[in-house]
Design a protein around this motif. Structure first.
Motif, short mmCIF file in Angstrom:
data_model
loop_
_atom_site.label_atom_id
_atom_site.label_comp_id
_atom_site.label_asym_id
_atom_site.label_seq_id
_atom_site.Cartn_x
_atom_site.Cartn_y
_atom_site.Cartn_z
N VAL A 174 -10.35 -2.46 -8.90
CA VAL A 174 -9.57 -1.92 -7.78
C VAL A 174 -9.30 -3.02 -6.75
O VAL A 174 -8.18 -3.16 -6.24
N THR A 175 -10.32 -3.82 -6.48
CA THR A 175 -10.14 -4.95 -5.57
C THR A 175 -9.08 -5.91 -6.09
O THR A 175 -8.19 -6.34 -5.35
N GLY A 176 -9.15 -6.23 -7.38
CA GLY A 176 -8.18 -7.13 -8.00
C GLY A 176 -6.77 -6.56 -7.96
O GLY A 176 -5.80 -7.30 -7.79
N PHE A 177 -6.67 -5.23 -8.09
CA PHE A 177 -5.35 -4.59 -8.04
C PHE A 177 -4.70 -4.80 -6.68
O PHE A 177 -3.50 -5.13 -6.59
N PHE A 178 -5.46 -4.60 -5.61
CA PHE A 178 -4.91 -4.78 -4.26
C PHE A 178 -4.52 -6.23 -4.02
O PHE A 178 -3.51 -6.51 -3.36
N ILE A 179 -5.30 -7.16 -4.56
CA ILE A 179 -5.00 -8.59 -4.39
C ILE A 179 -3.76 -8.98 -5.19
O ILE A 179 -2.87 -9.69 -4.70
N ALA A 180 -3.68 -8.49 -6.43
CA ALA A 180 -2.62 -8.91 -7.34
C ALA A 180 -1.29 -8.22 -7.06
O ALA A 180 -0.23 -8.87 -7.02
N TYR A 181 -1.30 -6.90 -6.87
CA TYR A 181 -0.06 -6.15 -6.77
C TYR A 181 0.41 -5.89 -5.34
O TYR A 181 1.62 -5.76 -5.09
N LEU A 182 -0.53 -5.82 -4.39
CA LEU A 182 -0.16 -5.54 -3.01
C LEU A 182 -0.29 -6.78 -2.13
O LEU A 182 -0.07 -6.69 -0.92
N LYS A 225 -2.45 -9.49 -14.03
CA LYS A 225 -3.46 -9.00 -14.97
C LYS A 225 -4.70 -9.88 -14.95
O LYS A 225 -5.84 -9.38 -14.97
N THR A 226 -4.50 -11.19 -14.90
CA THR A 226 -5.63 -12.13 -14.91
C THR A 226 -6.47 -11.97 -13.66
O THR A 226 -7.71 -11.99 -13.73
#
Length: 359
Positions: A152-160, A252-253
Motif C-alpha cells: 500500500v505504501t509503495g502504491f502511494f509512492i508509485a502511482y500518486l 510495479k518495481t
C-alpha cells in the motif's frame, strides 16, 4: 591500538605522497575547489587522530573489559536483527527513498506472532480457544500482513507520487493505530517453547538469529545482483525517468520493493518477539533509525542507485563499534546520541558531495 595504527598509516611518507598525487591530479583537471577541500579534509582527519592518540596515550585497555564491551555491543539480537531491517530499508534507499514505518511494522509483526503462538494454559491468552499455530505458518502470516501494508505504501509512492518520507510516515501512524486496536494495547507473553527456542537455539555454536540474518543476506544478494528486479531497482535509483523510457516497470518495481522491505520488518518483529519472550505495541520502536543510519554509514547512497548487501553489515558493525568506543571512553550516555548524529551528518554530507562532484 586501532586508532594508533590508523594514525601511523596516515603519517606514513608513502601514503602522504600518494594522497598528494590525488590533490595534484584534481588541480591539473581544473578542480581547484575540490583539491582545496580534499586538503582541508585530510588536515582535519589528521588533527582528529592526532588528538585521539594523545587522549588514548595513557589508556590501559583491559582485555576483559574490552571483551565485555564487545559482547554487550555485538549481542546476538543486534547482529541478527538490525541487518535484517537494514537490508529491507537498503532497497528503499537505493531507489532514493526511505522507510520510516519499519519500527511500527516490527511491532505489528511481533504482536501478530505473539497472539498466534501463546500456550494453551496461559492465563491471559489472546485467543483462548485457539491452539498454538505452527511457527512457520505464523511467520508466513506475519510477513504477508506486513508485506500488504508495504505494498500500500509503495502504491502511494508509485502511482500518486507521494514522497517516500510522507508516505512511510503516514503508514507508520496507520500501522501503530491498527496494532493498538488489534491488541488493545495489552502486553503479550506466554509463548510456546518452539517459538522462544528460535532465539535461544544454536547451530554449530551460532545463534539461530544470526543464521536467519545470513540467510536473508544471501537471498537479498541474489535478488540485488542476479535478478531482473535488482537491475530495475538500481536503474530507478540512478534515474527513474530514463529507466521508465528504457522500458523498466518503475511503478510495479517500487511496489515490490516496499512490500519486500515490509516483509523483512515482519521477520524482524518475529525474531525480536522470540528473543524478548513477549511483545507490545512499542516493540521495535526506533529501530528504523538505527537501520537507516547503518545503511548510510555502510555506503548505501541516499542519492540513489548505489549500495550493496555488504553495506548493511558494514554499517551495523561500524555503528555498534562507535557506540562501544564512546561507552569505553566514558562519554555521557545522552551525549553519545550527539556523536552518532554528527557521524551520520558527515557520512551523508560526503556521499552527497561525491554525487555533486560527479555531476
Amino acid at each position: 591500538v586501532m586508532t594508533r595504527s590508523i594514525y601511523e598509516y596516515l603519517t606514513d611518507l608513502s601514503v602522504q605522497e600518494h594522497l598528494l598525487q590525488y590533490e595534484q591530479q584534481f588541480e591539473q583537471e581544473g578542480n581547484l575547489s575540490l583539491a582545496k577541500e580534499y586538503s582541508q579534509i585530510y588536515g582535519m582527519v589528521m588533527d582528529l587522530f592526532d588528538k585521539l592518540v594523545m587522549l588514548l596515550g595513557d589508556c590501559q585497555v583491559s582485555l576483559e573489559e574490552y571483551a565485555q564491551l564487545l559482547d554487550a555491543g555485538f549481542s546476538e539480537m543486534k547482529v541478527g536483527l538490525i541487518p535484517v531491517i537494514a537490508l529491507g530499508i537498503a532497497g528503499c534507499i537505493i531507489t532514493a527513498g526511505c522507510d520510516l514505518s519499519a519500527g511500527r511494522m516490527i511491532g505489528l509483526g511481533g504482536c501478530i506472532a505473539g497472539t498466534l503462538l501463546q500456550k494453551m494454559d496461559y492465563s491471559q491468552k489472546f485467543f483462548p480457544n485457539m491452539k498454538p499455530m505452527n511457527i512457520f505458518l505464523a511467520l508466513l502470516i506475519v510477513m504477508l500482513v506486513c508485506a500488504l501494508f508495504g505494498a500500500v505504501t509503495g502504491f502511494f509512492i508509485a502511482y500518486l507520487n507521494v514522497p517516500p518520507f510522507i508516505s512511510t510516515m503516514a503508514m507508520m501512524e496507520i500501522v501503530y493505530g491498527i496494532n493498538m486496536i488489534y491488541t488493545n494495547a495489552t502486553p503479550l507473553g506466554g509463548y510456546v517453547s518452539s517459538y522462544t527456542g528460535i532465539a535461544s537455539g544454536r547451530f554449530l555454536g551460532i545463534s539461530y538469529l544470526i543464521w536467519i540474518a545470513l540467510l536473508v543476506a544471501v537471498i537479498t544478494w541474489f535478488i540485488f545482483n542476479m535478478t531482473r528486479h535488482g537491475k530495475y531497482m538500481y536503474a530507478i535509483g540512478g534515474n527513474p525517468q530514463a529507466a521508465e523510457v528504457a522500458g523498466v516497470p518503475v511503478k510495479k518495481t517500487l511496489i515490490i520493493i516496499y512490500a519486500k522491505a515490509a516483509a523483512m520488518y515482519g521477520l524482524a518483529g518475529f525474531m525480536l518477539g522470540a528473543k524478548a519472550g513477549g511483545a507490545s505495541v512499542q516493540l521495535g520502536y526506533g529501530y528504523e533509525m538505527e537501520a537507516i543510519a547503518a545503511c548510510t554509514i555502510g555506503g548505501v547512497s541516499v542519492t540513489g542507485g548505489r549500495g550493496k548487501v555488504s553495506s548493511a553489515f558494514v554499517g551495523v558493525a561500524v555503528f555498534e563499534l562507535l557506540k562501544i568506543a564512546l561507552q569505553y571512553m566514558g562519554v555521557n550516555a545522552n551525549a553519545q546520541y550527539i556523536a552518532i548524529g554528527i557521524v551520520i551528518f558527515v557520512a551523508i554530507s560526503l556521499d552527497i558531495r561525491k554525487y555533486v562532484a560527479k555531476k
